[in-house]
Design a protein around this motif. Structure first.
Motif, PDB file in Angstrom:
ATOM      1  N   SER A 138       1.621   6.828   1.478  1.00 63.32           N
ATOM      2  CA  SER A 138       1.243   5.506   0.982  1.00 63.32           C
ATOM      3  C   SER A 138       1.477   5.456  -0.527  1.00 63.32           C
ATOM      4  O   SER A 138       0.840   6.181  -1.297  1.00 63.32           O
ATOM      5  N   PHE A 139       2.417   4.586  -0.924  1.00 64.93           N
ATOM      6  CA  PHE A 139       2.751   4.403  -2.337  1.00 64.93           C
ATOM      7  C   PHE A 139       2.591   2.936  -2.729  1.00 64.93           C
ATOM      8  O   PHE A 139       3.365   2.406  -3.530  1.00 64.93           O
ATOM      9  N   ALA A 157       6.943   5.444   5.275  1.00 68.64           N
ATOM     10  CA  ALA A 157       6.214   5.343   4.000  1.00 68.64           C
ATOM     11  C   ALA A 157       5.998   3.878   3.632  1.00 68.64           C
ATOM     12  O   ALA A 157       6.754   3.000   4.044  1.00 68.64           O
ATOM     13  N   ASP A 158       4.962   3.624   2.847  1.00 66.56           N
ATOM     14  CA  ASP A 158       4.613   2.251   2.467  1.00 66.56           C
ATOM     15  C   ASP A 158       4.744   2.073   0.955  1.00 66.56           C
ATOM     16  O   ASP A 158       3.984   2.651   0.172  1.00 66.56           O
ATOM     17  N   PHE A 159       5.741   1.264   0.544  1.00 67.65           N
ATOM     18  CA  PHE A 159       5.986   0.971  -0.866  1.00 67.65           C
ATOM     19  C   PHE A 159       5.620  -0.479  -1.195  1.00 67.65           C
ATOM     20  O   PHE A 159       6.186  -1.073  -2.119  1.00 67.65           O
ATOM     21  N   THR A 160       4.693  -1.061  -0.496  1.00 65.28           N
ATOM     22  CA  THR A 160       4.302  -2.446  -0.738  1.00 65.28           C
ATOM     23  C   THR A 160       3.875  -2.646  -2.197  1.00 65.28           C
ATOM     24  O   THR A 160       3.065  -1.882  -2.731  1.00 65.28           O
ATOM     25  N   ASN A 161       4.442  -3.656  -2.837  1.00 64.34           N
ATOM     26  CA  ASN A 161       4.147  -4.013  -4.235  1.00 64.34           C
ATOM     27  C   ASN A 161       4.549  -2.933  -5.237  1.00 64.34           C
ATOM     28  O   ASN A 161       4.163  -3.002  -6.413  1.00 64.34           O
ATOM     29  N   ALA A 162       5.305  -1.953  -4.820  1.00 60.27           N
ATOM     30  CA  ALA A 162       5.682  -0.863  -5.725  1.00 60.27           C
ATOM     31  C   ALA A 162       6.847  -1.267  -6.626  1.00 60.27           C
ATOM     32  O   ALA A 162       7.619  -2.170  -6.314  1.00 60.27           O
ATOM     33  N   ILE A 163       6.972  -0.585  -7.749  1.00 57.74           N
ATOM     34  CA  ILE A 163       8.102  -0.770  -8.659  1.00 57.74           C
ATOM     35  C   ILE A 163       9.014   0.435  -8.497  1.00 57.74           C
ATOM     36  O   ILE A 163       8.687   1.546  -8.904  1.00 57.74           O
ATOM     37  N   VAL A 164      10.164   0.210  -7.856  1.00 56.69           N
ATOM     38  CA  VAL A 164      11.100   1.298  -7.564  1.00 56.69           C
ATOM     39  C   VAL A 164      12.459   0.911  -8.158  1.00 56.69           C
ATOM     40  O   VAL A 164      13.466   0.842  -7.463  1.00 56.69           O
ATOM     41  N   ASP A 165      12.479   0.636  -9.445  1.00 57.02           N
ATOM     42  CA  ASP A 165      13.707   0.195 -10.104  1.00 57.02           C
ATOM     43  C   ASP A 165      14.497   1.380 -10.662  1.00 57.02           C
ATOM     44  O   ASP A 165      13.938   2.405 -11.016  1.00 57.02           O
ATOM     45  N   GLY A 176      11.654   2.785   9.195  1.00 60.43           N
ATOM     46  CA  GLY A 176      10.323   2.191   9.292  1.00 60.43           C
ATOM     47  C   GLY A 176       9.590   2.078   7.966  1.00 60.43           C
ATOM     48  O   GLY A 176       8.402   1.750   7.937  1.00 60.43           O
ATOM     49  N   THR A 177      10.270   2.333   6.871  1.00 63.39           N
ATOM     50  CA  THR A 177       9.632   2.246   5.550  1.00 63.39           C
ATOM     51  C   THR A 177       9.367   0.786   5.177  1.00 63.39           C
ATOM     52  O   THR A 177      10.147  -0.099   5.517  1.00 63.39           O
ATOM     53  N   ILE A 178       8.273   0.547   4.472  1.00 63.90           N
ATOM     54  CA  ILE A 178       7.906  -0.814   4.072  1.00 63.90           C
ATOM     55  C   ILE A 178       8.110  -0.989   2.570  1.00 63.90           C
ATOM     56  O   ILE A 178       7.533  -0.252   1.770  1.00 63.90           O
ATOM     57  N   PHE A 179       8.946  -1.976   2.209  1.00 65.01           N
ATOM     58  CA  PHE A 179       9.199  -2.315   0.809  1.00 65.01           C
ATOM     59  C   PHE A 179       8.762  -3.750   0.525  1.00 65.01           C
ATOM     60  O   PHE A 179       9.333  -4.414  -0.346  1.00 65.01           O
ATOM     61  N   ALA A 180       7.767  -4.234   1.216  1.00 62.68           N
ATOM     62  CA  ALA A 180       7.336  -5.627   1.053  1.00 62.68           C
ATOM     63  C   ALA A 180       6.904  -5.907  -0.386  1.00 62.68           C
ATOM     64  O   ALA A 180       6.084  -5.185  -0.958  1.00 62.68           O
ATOM     65  N   ASN A 181       7.501  -6.949  -0.960  1.00 61.00           N
ATOM     66  CA  ASN A 181       7.163  -7.402  -2.317  1.00 61.00           C
ATOM     67  C   ASN A 181       7.387  -6.324  -3.375  1.00 61.00           C
ATOM     68  O   ASN A 181       6.776  -6.347  -4.452  1.00 61.00           O
ATOM     69  N   ALA A 182       8.264  -5.381  -3.102  1.00 58.42           N
ATOM     70  CA  ALA A 182       8.559  -4.311  -4.066  1.00 58.42           C
ATOM     71  C   ALA A 182       9.688  -4.728  -5.000  1.00 58.42           C
ATOM     72  O   ALA A 182      10.515  -5.568  -4.657  1.00 58.42           O
ATOM     73  N   VAL A 183       9.740  -4.135  -6.178  1.00 52.30           N
ATOM     74  CA  VAL A 183      10.824  -4.355  -7.134  1.00 52.30           C
ATOM     75  C   VAL A 183      11.846  -3.243  -6.929  1.00 52.30           C
ATOM     76  O   VAL A 183      11.546  -2.069  -7.132  1.00 52.30           O
ATOM     77  N   LEU A 184      13.065  -3.621  -6.514  1.00 57.47           N
ATOM     78  CA  LEU A 184      14.096  -2.636  -6.184  1.00 57.47           C
ATOM     79  C   LEU A 184      15.369  -2.877  -6.986  1.00 57.47           C
ATOM     80  O   LEU A 184      16.466  -2.581  -6.520  1.00 57.47           O
ATOM     81  N   THR A 185      15.247  -3.394  -8.193  1.00 53.92           N
ATOM     82  CA  THR A 185      16.408  -3.704  -9.006  1.00 53.92           C
ATOM     83  C   THR A 185      17.143  -2.436  -9.438  1.00 53.92           C
ATOM     84  O   THR A 185      16.533  -1.458  -9.837  1.00 53.92           O
ATOM     85  N   ALA A 186      18.475  -2.489  -9.323  1.00 52.65           N
ATOM     86  CA  ALA A 186      19.350  -1.383  -9.724  1.00 52.65           C
ATOM     87  C   ALA A 186      19.040  -0.093  -8.976  1.00 52.65           C
ATOM     88  O   ALA A 186      19.286   0.999  -9.473  1.00 52.65           O
ATOM     89  N   THR A 187      18.502  -0.216  -7.770  1.00 54.91           N
ATOM     90  CA  THR A 187      18.206   0.960  -6.946  1.00 54.91           C
ATOM     91  C   THR A 187      19.250   1.084  -5.850  1.00 54.91           C
ATOM     92  O   THR A 187      19.628   0.101  -5.218  1.00 54.91           O
TER      93      THR A 187
END
Length: 238
Positions: A138-139, A157-165, A176-187
């Protein structure tokens, strides 16, 4: 780019103000020839400064400034794993701020088994993961700026609301990973398995979304949220 160019132009122009300011001349009968020589020298110097300023300004305006994102970097040179550090495989939140992934030492989680770990709201920017197992971790609201997240297991894994830029998931499993509402710019998700992942409301740049939509594993349905993987990423159905 515009802001950076404007700043540089301002500095250049400020430093060369004397090039355009009127020169004060002092006249006397006994120094007429000396003053003429000095004025001639000043005018020549002013013209050179003005020409140099114009040349640099033109280059800045006409040549785009390069900005290579870490997530798109192809090759990295990593140091050997410090196997003598027995406390290495532990989540530690950085207290130095995530903007530049600043840490007092290398944050190395390579070959660590951390399945199911809780890292909500942790600042893990700059972390290095290869052959790392963080499945079902959980991240939520965590920060992974400039993360090296290659060839690892992020299944469930859960990356909800995470910043993964500016990160790279190259070669990793993200089933099955969750990136809901995450920031994934330039990733980068190059070579990653994103089957059944959920990208609902994630912020992804135009260039990045085009690459993600080309990923053949972008399909299925997330087992937790029920979201259609391809539609959640705003990609057209095949």
């Amino acid at each position: 780019m515009v802001a950076k160019t404007t700043t540089l132009l301002s500095l250049l122009l400020a430093s060369s103000t004397s090039a355009f300011a009127p020169q004060l001349q002092q006249h006397s009968c006994s120094t007429t020839q000396l003053s003429a020589t000095k004025n001639s020298s000043n005018e020549s110097s002013s013209a050179q400064i003005a020409a140099a300023t114009f040349a640099i300004a033109s280059t800045l305006l006409l040549s785009p400034l390069s900005a290579n994102a870490d997530g798109q970097t192809k090759e990295f040179k990593l140091p050997p794993i410090d196997q003598s550090d027995k406390s290495r495989c532990v989540l530690n939140s950085s207290k130095m701020g995530q903007a530049n992934a600043a840490r007092d030492k290398l944050y190395d989680l390579r070959e660590c088994s951390l399945s199911g770990v809780k890292g909500d709201e942790y600042d893990l920017s700059g972390v290095i993961m290869t052959d790392t197992d963080v499945s079902k971790a959980s991240f939520r609201d965590a920060q992974f700026s400039k993360g090296y997240l290659r060839n690892s297991n992020f299944d469930g894994a859960d990356f909800t609301n995470a910043i993964v830029d500016r990160a790279t998931f190259k070669g990793s499993s993200l089933k099955g990973t969750i990136f809901a509402n995450a920031v994934l710019t330039a990733t980068s998700f190059e070579g990653a398995d994103v089957e059944n992942a959920d990208f609902t409301d994630a912020y992804i740049g135009d260039f990045d979304i085009r690459n993600l939509c080309k990923n053949p594993t972008l399909k299925g349905e997330n087992p937790t949220t029920g979201a259609d993987t391809r539609l959640s990423a705003n990609c057209k159905l095949n």
